[in-house]
Design a protein around this motif. Structure first.
Motif, PDB file in Angstrom:
ATOM      1  N   LEU A 160     -81.747  13.811  12.070  1.00 53.60           N
ATOM      2  CA  LEU A 160     -81.130  14.077  10.768  1.00 53.60           C
ATOM      3  C   LEU A 160     -82.037  14.885   9.852  1.00 53.60           C
TER       4      LEU A 160
ATOM      5  N   ARG B 253     -73.092  14.912   7.929  1.00 54.20           N
ATOM      6  CA  ARG B 253     -72.878  13.491   8.199  1.00 54.20           C
ATOM      7  C   ARG B 253     -72.580  12.685   6.942  1.00 54.20           C
ATOM      8  N   GLU B 254     -73.181  13.114   5.826  1.00 61.31           N
ATOM      9  CA  GLU B 254     -73.126  12.257   4.637  1.00 61.31           C
ATOM     10  C   GLU B 254     -73.471  13.079   3.393  1.00 61.31           C
TER      11      GLU B 254
ATOM     12  N   LEU C  22     -74.677  12.397  -0.650  1.00 58.58           N
ATOM     13  CA  LEU C  22     -75.068  11.413  -1.664  1.00 58.58           C
ATOM     14  C   LEU C  22     -75.227  12.130  -3.003  1.00 58.58           C
ATOM     15  N   ASP C  23     -74.752  11.508  -4.058  1.00 55.64           N
ATOM     16  CA  ASP C  23     -74.868  12.110  -5.384  1.00 55.64           C
ATOM     17  C   ASP C  23     -76.020  11.460  -6.128  1.00 55.64           C
TER      18      ASP C  23
ATOM     19  N   LEU D 270     -77.203  15.455  -2.339  1.00 52.64           N
ATOM     20  CA  LEU D 270     -78.019  15.411  -1.141  1.00 52.64           C
ATOM     21  C   LEU D 270     -77.096  15.416   0.071  1.00 52.64           C
TER      22      LEU D 270
ATOM     23  N   ILE E 212     -76.720  15.258   4.122  1.00 50.85           N
ATOM     24  CA  ILE E 212     -77.413  14.824   5.332  1.00 50.85           C
ATOM     25  C   ILE E 212     -76.694  15.453   6.521  1.00 50.85           C
TER      26      ILE E 212
END
Lengths: 206, 206
Positions: free
Chosen positions: A61, A140-141, A143-144, A152, A154
């Protein structure tokens, strides 16, 4: 040697441009790569990032920090749309072209800065032909970060292409020999010179 | 030059140690700093991190990625407890001591690796006396990365101490002249040599 100290109040009062330069310098030398993306219509985008970091090897990752989406951020929008992107290392022989992608272009950066699109494996987003180490990633993901509205991303590494003369027997890639460069602050580019590799750290037995 | 390619299936099948070295190399050159913390009883900890990145300048924010808390992670636990930590740049004249903090020590790393605690301003967590650029941070936010259980800590910079001979008129800090080093992979340390600073990128008018 004389030292300078800035406390919270003094940091707060600094001129905006000065503060931007100063704070951007304080994280040390940074990863540098061109992020290749495309929108659903196929329009490509290439953008230079220094906020890229290792998140984990199992699964593989990588994290990428993007500024708030308050002005058009083609890279962020494209990644959210197509859920894939490429990471391309930068060498000194095209660092000026890489830097030029930071300007606000109306057309694809590939069309104007002199770097070329390349398509590998099943990826529908562009890699940089001139780059020597290229990673194809799937989102994949997301994020705030509440503190300042950054995002962010990922990504999971699904494809790795690199010149095998820089790949050592233990899996270590000799980035210095490969010519990957690093950046400090907003705009200072650097080669590296090796000090050494150190063995896995163990406590000293008394 | 011959190139090597690993697709998702091949990455998955790699030997664990090999994959750790490979994936850790792929993010490029990384920031390197010693993170100083303490628990509520005052026991100090010092740990070398390479997953440190710029989050924003207004407010001044830095991100720090910590591995999952499944084995004792003193840095993470201490930061969550005291909500403050220090970031200390690493120079080549103490990089072996810095690397040695990665071993599993039962006592404070300060007591065994040969680096010294220093207390600045109102911070109750230790800075590294030998370091030339030191930041005092307060914890602002913790984000959990679901994909692999790592934790992203966002800190606000509340104190900056640096040798003023490396601070330029525009706020840029000449990290290379200051002696800050960088890391690649898990264990390869590097000096830098400047290629150049480039002006703010603007589109070319036709």
């Amino acid at each position: 040697m004389a030292s300078t100290q800035f406390n919270a109040e003094e940091i707060e009062k600094l001129d905006k441009q000065y503060r931007t330069q100063l704070i951007n310098s304080l994280t040390g030398f940074k990863s540098l790569a061109l992020i290749g993306t495309a929108d659903v219509s196929g329009k490509t985008n290439l953008s230079l990032f220094s906020q890229i970091f290792h998140v984990g090897a199992h699964p593989p990752l990588i994290g990428l920090l993007s500024r708030p989406n308050t002005v058009p951020r083609h890279t962020l929008e494209n990644i959210l749309e197509k859920e894939s992107f490429t990471i391309n290392h930068v060498k000194s022989d095209f660092y000026e072209q890489a830097h030029a992608t930071s300007a606000r272009w109306d057309v694809s950066e590939f069309a104007v800065v002199g770097l070329h699109e390349e398509y590998l494996d099943s990826f529908s987003v562009p890699f940089v032909k001139e780059s020597h180490i290229k990673l194809g990633c799937e989102l994949r993901e997301v994020l705030d970060i509440q503190s300042n509205g950054t995002h962010l991303l990922i990504g999971e590494i699904k494809l790795i292409t690199l010149d095998d003369s820089f790949l050592e027997d233990d899996g270590f890639v000799d980035l210095e020999a490969a010519g990957t460069i690093t950046v400090s602050g907003l705009d200072s580019y650097h080669h590296t010179s090796k000090i050494g590799r150190l063995p896995y750290a163990k406590p000293i037995k008394k």
